[in-house]
Design a protein around this motif. Structure first.
Motif, PDB file in Angstrom:
ATOM      1  N   HIS A 135    -151.158 -87.641 -10.294  1.00  0.00           N
ATOM      2  CA  HIS A 135    -151.130 -89.038 -10.713  1.00  0.00           C
ATOM      3  C   HIS A 135    -151.291 -89.195 -12.225  1.00  0.00           C
ATOM      4  CE1 HIS A 135    -151.395 -90.772  -6.598  1.00  0.00           C
ATOM      5  NE2 HIS A 135    -151.957 -89.602  -6.333  1.00  0.00           N
ATOM      6  N   CYS A 136    -151.359 -88.092 -12.949  1.00  0.00           N
ATOM      7  CA  CYS A 136    -151.583 -88.165 -14.396  1.00  0.00           C
ATOM      8  C   CYS A 136    -150.338 -88.684 -15.118  1.00  0.00           C
ATOM      9  CB  CYS A 136    -151.942 -86.784 -14.947  1.00  0.00           C
ATOM     10  SG  CYS A 136    -153.430 -86.061 -14.235  1.00  0.00           S
ATOM     11  N   CYS A 177    -156.268 -82.475 -13.050  1.00  0.00           N
ATOM     12  CA  CYS A 177    -155.917 -83.884 -13.007  1.00  0.00           C
ATOM     13  C   CYS A 177    -157.006 -84.742 -13.638  1.00  0.00           C
ATOM     14  CB  CYS A 177    -155.676 -84.333 -11.569  1.00  0.00           C
ATOM     15  SG  CYS A 177    -154.064 -83.837 -10.917  1.00  0.00           S
ATOM     16  N   PRO A 212    -159.619 -87.476 -13.725  1.00  0.00           N
ATOM     17  CA  PRO A 212    -160.389 -88.094 -12.631  1.00  0.00           C
ATOM     18  C   PRO A 212    -160.050 -89.578 -12.470  1.00  0.00           C
ATOM     19  CG  PRO A 212    -161.805 -86.743 -14.021  1.00  0.00           C
ATOM     20  CD  PRO A 212    -160.490 -86.835 -14.723  1.00  0.00           C
ATOM     21  N   GLY A 213    -159.847 -89.988 -11.234  1.00  0.00           N
ATOM     22  CA  GLY A 213    -159.636 -91.388 -10.935  1.00  0.00           C
ATOM     23  C   GLY A 213    -158.243 -91.908 -11.166  1.00  0.00           C
ATOM     24  N   ALA A 214    -157.339 -91.087 -11.698  1.00  0.00           N
ATOM     25  CA  ALA A 214    -155.976 -91.559 -11.963  1.00  0.00           C
ATOM     26  C   ALA A 214    -155.245 -91.807 -10.644  1.00  0.00           C
ATOM     27  CB  ALA A 214    -155.221 -90.521 -12.792  1.00  0.00           C
ATOM     28  N   GLN A 215    -154.552 -92.937 -10.563  1.00  0.00           N
ATOM     29  CA  GLN A 215    -153.785 -93.268  -9.358  1.00  0.00           C
ATOM     30  C   GLN A 215    -152.460 -93.912  -9.779  1.00  0.00           C
ATOM     31  OE1 GLN A 215    -154.195 -92.829  -5.975  1.00  0.00           O
ATOM     32  NE2 GLN A 215    -155.881 -91.453  -6.523  1.00  0.00           N
TER      33      GLN A 215
END
Length: 306
Positions: free
Chosen positions: A106-107, A122, A124-127
């Motif tokens: 998701h980066c 990745c 963290p928390g990327a969506q």
């Protein structure tokens, strides 16, 4: 005693992207790969790498194929179009996902800017609604191979490349996955192409290893550069070669490959040129260094008495 590990018959290929007409640098790659195959009495295939619709120029693929025919460079078998092969790429991707060697990422590019675009972990928390799929490159992964022209090539794939994309976030298949799947499907034994793809080869070898596919032999031909040192595909000097006058361009390409003009000097047409070229082609003369466009054109003009 028969060889217990015989090599399969030589199968090479030329795989242009339909982003415009063939320019002189493309001709050098096409002629070099064709000569390597003909010298080995092997097959030479043509594959259209139409993987990126936004960059594709309408009608470019057909024009490129007409140019190859005008220059006498005919493939052995039907032309393969990558746009029709998504099911094969999906099967390979599914295998890598199932084995844990690939993952959804998701980066964004902006998130990777600090690492120079090299993905190792990745954010963290990327969506994202449309994640890319990347190959999980193991820590410490180093790939080395022997190139017929450049010798031993070694790349720290983990640190220099990182986890690379197999399917882009906007949908298209990545070149690295498609080329590996198609080389295996077509039984390609020898990859002869421009040196701009030399640093892609370790990624492809890693994919071949993970997918259990054979690794072809490699030879990366010299690039043709404009006066500013840019490769022609990125240059305003990348004018299309002339389908109506193929012989002068063939002579220039022959010289860019380091071959002697005297061996083809008597050729009065394309067929005679190619026959002479096959008979006298010497791969050991191919230079590693890029070929300046103005030098190739000047040398050919002098040889032609212009």
């Amino acid at each position: 005693m028969p060889d217990p590990f015989p090599r399969p018959p030589y199968r090479g290929r030329f795989a242009p992207s339909p982003t415009g007409p063939l320019h002189f640098g493309s001709l050098v790659a096409a002629l070099g790969s064709w000569l390597m195959a003909r010298r080995a009495k092997g097959a030479w295939l043509v594959r259209v790498e139409d993987l990126d619709p936004p960059r594709e120029v309408p009608g470019a693929a057909q024009r490129q194929l007409r140019t190859l025919a005008a220059f006498g460079l005919h493939g052995d078998g039907p032309v393969l179009h990558q746009r029709a092969r998504g099911a094969l790429y999906q099967a390979a991707l599914d295998h890598l996902l199932a084995s844990g060697d690939a993952f959804a990422c998701h980066c964004s590019r902006a998130a990777l800017a600090k690492s120079g675009g090299v993905h190792r972990r990745c954010v963290p928390g990327a969506q994202r609604d449309d994640p890319a799929i990347r190959l999980r490159v193991p820590d410490g992964c180093v790939i080395a191979f022997d190139d017929a022209l450049h010798g031993r090539v070694r790349q720290d794939v983990a640190n220099e490349v990182g986890d690379f994309v197999l399917r882009r976030a906007d949908g298209p298949w990545a070149y690295q996955l498609a080329v590996v799947v198609d080389d295996a499907a077509q039984g390609i034994t020898d990859v002869v192409r421009g040196a701009d793809l030399l640093d892609s080869t370790p990624r492809q070898i890693l994919l071949q290893q993970l997918l259990g596919l054979p690794t072809p032999r490699h030879a990366h031909l010299p690039l043709v550069l404009d006066d500013a040192g840019h490769k022609l595909s990125k240059s305003a000097a990348a004018l299309p070669v002339d389908d109506d006058a193929p012989l002068p361009a063939l002579r220039r390409a022959w010289q860019a490959l380091g071959q002697t003009e005297a061996s083809v000097a008597a050729a009065a047409d394309v067929d005679a040129f190619l026959s002479s070229a096959i008979a006298s082609f010497d791969p050991s003369r191919i230079p590693r260094a890029p070929a300046p466009l103005h030098a190739a054109m000047h040398n050919a003009s002098v040889a032609n008495g212009d």
